[in-house]
Design an enzyme around this catalytic site. Structure first.
Site, mmCIF file in Angstrom:
data_model
loop_
_atom_site.group_PDB
_atom_site.id
_atom_site.type_symbol
_atom_site.label_atom_id
_atom_site.label_comp_id
_atom_site.label_asym_id
_atom_site.label_seq_id
_atom_site.Cartn_x
_atom_site.Cartn_y
_atom_site.Cartn_z
ATOM 1 N N LYS A 171 0.706 -1.290 0.044
ATOM 2 C CA LYS A 171 -0.028 0.229 -0.489
ATOM 3 C C LYS A 171 0.953 1.380 0.044
ATOM 4 C CE LYS A 171 -2.093 2.597 3.036
ATOM 5 N NZ LYS A 171 -1.345 3.682 2.492
ATOM 6 N N GLU A 246 11.217 1.509 9.677
ATOM 7 C CA GLU A 246 12.492 3.031 9.059
ATOM 8 C C GLU A 246 10.968 3.869 9.487
ATOM 9 O OE1 GLU A 246 14.978 0.066 7.376
ATOM 10 O OE2 GLU A 246 15.133 2.402 8.275
ATOM 11 N N CYS A 280 13.943 11.793 5.658
ATOM 12 C CA CYS A 280 13.776 11.125 6.615
ATOM 13 C C CYS A 280 15.337 10.891 6.958
ATOM 14 C CB CYS A 280 13.647 9.331 7.247
ATOM 15 S SG CYS A 280 15.113 8.932 5.462
ATOM 16 N N GLU A 382 10.246 16.442 14.081
ATOM 17 C CA GLU A 382 10.585 16.399 13.300
ATOM 18 C C GLU A 382 9.703 17.172 12.662
ATOM 19 O OE1 GLU A 382 9.704 12.613 11.106
ATOM 20 O OE2 GLU A 382 11.024 12.868 9.871
HETATM 21 O O1 TXE Z 1 4.130 8.630 6.822
HETATM 22 P P1 TXE Z 1 2.739 8.394 7.010
HETATM 23 P P2 TXE Z 1 4.345 10.261 5.894
HETATM 24 C C1 TXE Z 1 9.305 9.134 7.396
HETATM 25 C C2 TXE Z 1 9.481 10.685 7.357
HETATM 26 C C3 TXE Z 1 8.219 11.675 8.285
HETATM 27 C C4 TXE Z 1 6.832 9.981 7.513
HETATM 28 C C5 TXE Z 1 6.631 10.891 6.128
HETATM 29 O O2 TXE Z 1 10.562 10.362 8.539
HETATM 30 O O3 TXE Z 1 7.788 11.480 9.449
HETATM 31 O O4 TXE Z 1 8.140 9.323 7.054
HETATM 32 O O5 TXE Z 1 5.909 9.730 6.255
HETATM 33 C C6 TXE Z 1 0.157 4.359 5.955
HETATM 34 N N1 TXE Z 1 -2.188 1.045 9.356
HETATM 35 N N2 TXE Z 1 9.808 8.675 6.777
HETATM 36 O O6 TXE Z 1 3.663 11.144 6.163
HETATM 37 O O7 TXE Z 1 1.518 9.047 7.655
HETATM 38 C C7 TXE Z 1 0.362 5.710 5.492
HETATM 39 O O8 TXE Z 1 -1.498 6.043 4.155
HETATM 40 C C8 TXE Z 1 -1.246 1.377 8.484
HETATM 41 C C9 TXE Z 1 10.986 7.848 7.488
HETATM 42 O O9 TXE Z 1 3.732 9.317 4.436
HETATM 43 O O10 TXE Z 1 3.483 7.872 8.606
HETATM 44 C C10 TXE Z 1 1.100 5.319 4.303
HETATM 45 O O11 TXE Z 1 1.108 4.873 2.723
HETATM 46 N N3 TXE Z 1 -0.813 2.006 7.715
HETATM 47 C C11 TXE Z 1 11.991 7.087 6.429
HETATM 48 C C12 TXE Z 1 2.322 4.867 5.468
HETATM 49 O O12 TXE Z 1 1.867 4.670 6.451
HETATM 50 C C13 TXE Z 1 -0.764 3.739 7.919
HETATM 51 C C14 TXE Z 1 12.114 7.384 4.855
HETATM 52 C C15 TXE Z 1 3.242 6.636 6.061
HETATM 53 O O13 TXE Z 1 2.707 6.804 5.845
HETATM 54 C C16 TXE Z 1 -2.126 3.837 9.451
HETATM 55 C C17 TXE Z 1 10.724 8.451 4.918
HETATM 56 C C18 TXE Z 1 -2.719 2.900 10.111
HETATM 57 N N4 TXE Z 1 -2.519 3.325 11.087
HETATM 58 C C19 TXE Z 1 10.235 8.462 5.607
HETATM 59 N N5 TXE Z 1 -1.661 5.247 9.013
HETATM 60 C C20 TXE Z 1 12.935 5.569 6.900
HETATM 61 N N6 TXE Z 1 13.410 6.019 8.505
HETATM 62 O O14 TXE Z 1 13.703 5.069 6.378
HETATM 63 C C21 TXE Z 1 -1.163 5.458 8.240
HETATM 64 N N7 TXE Z 1 -0.525 4.634 7.215
#
Ligand code: TXE
Length: 479
Positions: A171, A246, A280, A382
């Protein structure tokens, strides 16, 4: 344009028939509609993945390696399309989408094909017995990915999962569905086996949560925010699913007094503002030795001011829009907070309204904040946007303490002309990755991931192959 889920090799409408708008954040316009999927769609995808699993798992590994190379070749033919699509979906500059997103999405398949080809099965001899380790796939795995590097991070998980014999329910973020859809088109064009890769679009709490909860999905590889990571862990851990998280970061760029200052200024600006700070690994805290602070700051500000904020479709744009208006408001609220916390804006600090077609885009000028305390909210939370804070230190030990003060521990960089000093400092920083005199320089064989609230586990090279395998040790007593 409307896109569909990709289940059992077919583009499939969501069972509930509802769709979500997907925007181009650099123009504010709706570009596509995506399925607002729920557990019924996830159920269909898991059934397709289960049906495809035996024949995919039974393929000799070398055949799966060949499939990865076929996917890479087919993606290569659509490299420009990938870059344009990613730039349109995320607002990132086309130059970055070409240089990083498109090329790395392809490289992920090429790398894991080669890495898996070289994989040797381990044996351990005892005086009176032989142990050999066999690898089996985990089974159906769930991959959930974020919006900042959409196809790059999706293929980073798909490639190793595939080559180790697993089938997939993925997803992508609801904010950036388009390149995942493009990948499905490519899979169809090369007659990739149906049901091996299934892509479900939709929101986290509905489609994403359904993946986390499904009993037949045996591993979850998640990349996203720390708060969502907690939800993932709460759901998956009691089900004893394998878990790779991650998560977020608040990384330090440390400028030592003996650094080559013009080079370090370029490096610090690049680390802070690449992808509008939406990586990130970005260096959102710049720690500077007080002895060279007055000399370094003008060099840093000059680099930042030289970054062109503009239409991401233009080749000479350095900084595009952030991912959405909502995210823009969140980032700008941190600029306001910085001022309340005693910070002074050294450059930037506001929204930029560009001419048409970008007059309704979510553009923020790259911003440097001076004078914040190292434990202020802006310097420890962050922000994930083009906002970096600068801080002074008077000794290497103090620099280490400041770098380690946050709840995160993902990455960082140290700039110095003395490599022994740089390595000594790097080894004291609580993080998963530390660069010396460079940033985002990646060897895909190395472990990737963070400590503390930046995640659990490592991906990359053998770490990915091990995550996406179940290992059995067979010990045979000598006759
Ligand atoms: O994350 P979200 P975002 C981190 C970066 C930042 C974030 C940005 O630091 O904090 O990612 O990405 C799904 N059950 N990294 O805002 O909201 C959502 O639909 C299941 C770190 O998108 O957490 C999306 O597909 N899934 C990284 C995914 O989770 C759920 C490198 C991420 O969404 C959910 C890149 C739920 N309840 C970005 N809620 C690293 N460390 O490598 C949301 N999602």
């Amino acid at each position: 344009m409307q896109i569909e889920n990709f289940i059992d090799g077919k583009f499939t409408t969501p069972r509930n028939g509802t769709y979500l708008d997907n925007y181009n954040p650099a123009t504010g316009e709706v570009i596509t509609k995506i399925p607002n999927s729920d557990n019924e769609d996830v159920e269909l995808a898991v059934k397709a993945a289960q049906k495809a699993l035996p024949s995919w798992a039974d393929l000799p590994r070398i055949k799966r390696v060949e499939w990865l190379r076929k996917i890479a070749k087919a993606l290569e033919l659509r490299k420009d399309d990938i870059a344009m699509t990613e730039s349109m979906d995320t607002g990132k500059p086309i130059s970055l989408a070409k240089r990083v997103d498109a090329s790395r999405s392809i490289a992920n398949f090429e790398f894991f094909a080669e890495h898996a080809e070289k994989l040797v099965d381990e044996e351990y001899e005892m005086a009176d017995a032989t142990n050999y380790v066999i690898r089996k796939p985990v089974g159906v795995v769930g991959l959930i990915t974020p919006w900042n590097l959409p196809l790059y991070l999706l293929t980073w998980k798909i490639a190793p999962a595939l080559v180790m014999g697993n089938t997939i329910v993925a997803k992508p973020s609801e904010l950036t569905p388009l390149t995942a859809n493009l990948l499905c088109e490519v899979l169809t064009s090369i007659q990739f086996p149906s049901g091996v890769i299934n892509v479900i679009h939709g929101l986290g709490p509905s489609a994403g949560q359904a993946i986390l909860e499904h009993p037949q999905i045996k591993a979850i590889s998640f990349t996203g925010g720390t708060s969502t990571g907690k939800i993932v862990a709460q759901t998956a851990a009691p089900m004893f699913k394998k878990l790779s998280l991650e998560l977020g970061g608040k990384n330090a760029t440390i400028i030592l007094d003996d650094a080559d200052l013009p080079t370090a200024a370029k490096g610090a600006a690049r680390a802070a503002f690449t992808n509008s700070g939406q990586v990130c690994l970005c260096g959102s805290r710049i720690l500077i030795d007080s002895k060279i602070y007055d000399e370094f700051m003008p060099l840093l500000i000059k680099e930042v001011k030289a970054m062109k904020v503009g239409n991401p479709a233009k080749e000479n744009t350095d900084i595009g829009s952030v991912i959405s208006h909502t995210h823009m408001e969140k980032v700008l609220s941190y600029v306001d907070l910085a001022k309340q916390e005693g910070g002074k804006i050294a450059t930037g600090g506001g929204r930029i309204i560009l001419p048409k077609p970008n007059s309704n885009g979510a553009f923020i000028e790259p911003t440097i904040v001076e004078g914040l305390s190292i434990d202020s909210r802006c310097a420890t939370e962050e922000i994930f946007g083009p906002v970096a804070s600068v801080h002074q230190f008077t000794s290497d030990d103090e620099a280490v303490r400041m770098a380690n003060i946050t709840e995160y521990g993902l990455a960082g960089s140290v700039w110095t002309s003395d490599l022994t000093r740089g390595k000594s400092l790097a080894e004291k920083i609580e993080s998963g990755i530390l660069w010396v005199n460079t940033w985002l320089h990646r060897d895909l064989r190395t472990p990737f991931g963070g400590v503390k609230n930046s995640g659990v586990g490592r991906e990359g090279g053998d770490w990915s192959l091990n995550f996406f395998s179940e290992l059995t040790n067979v010990c045979v007593k000598d006759e």
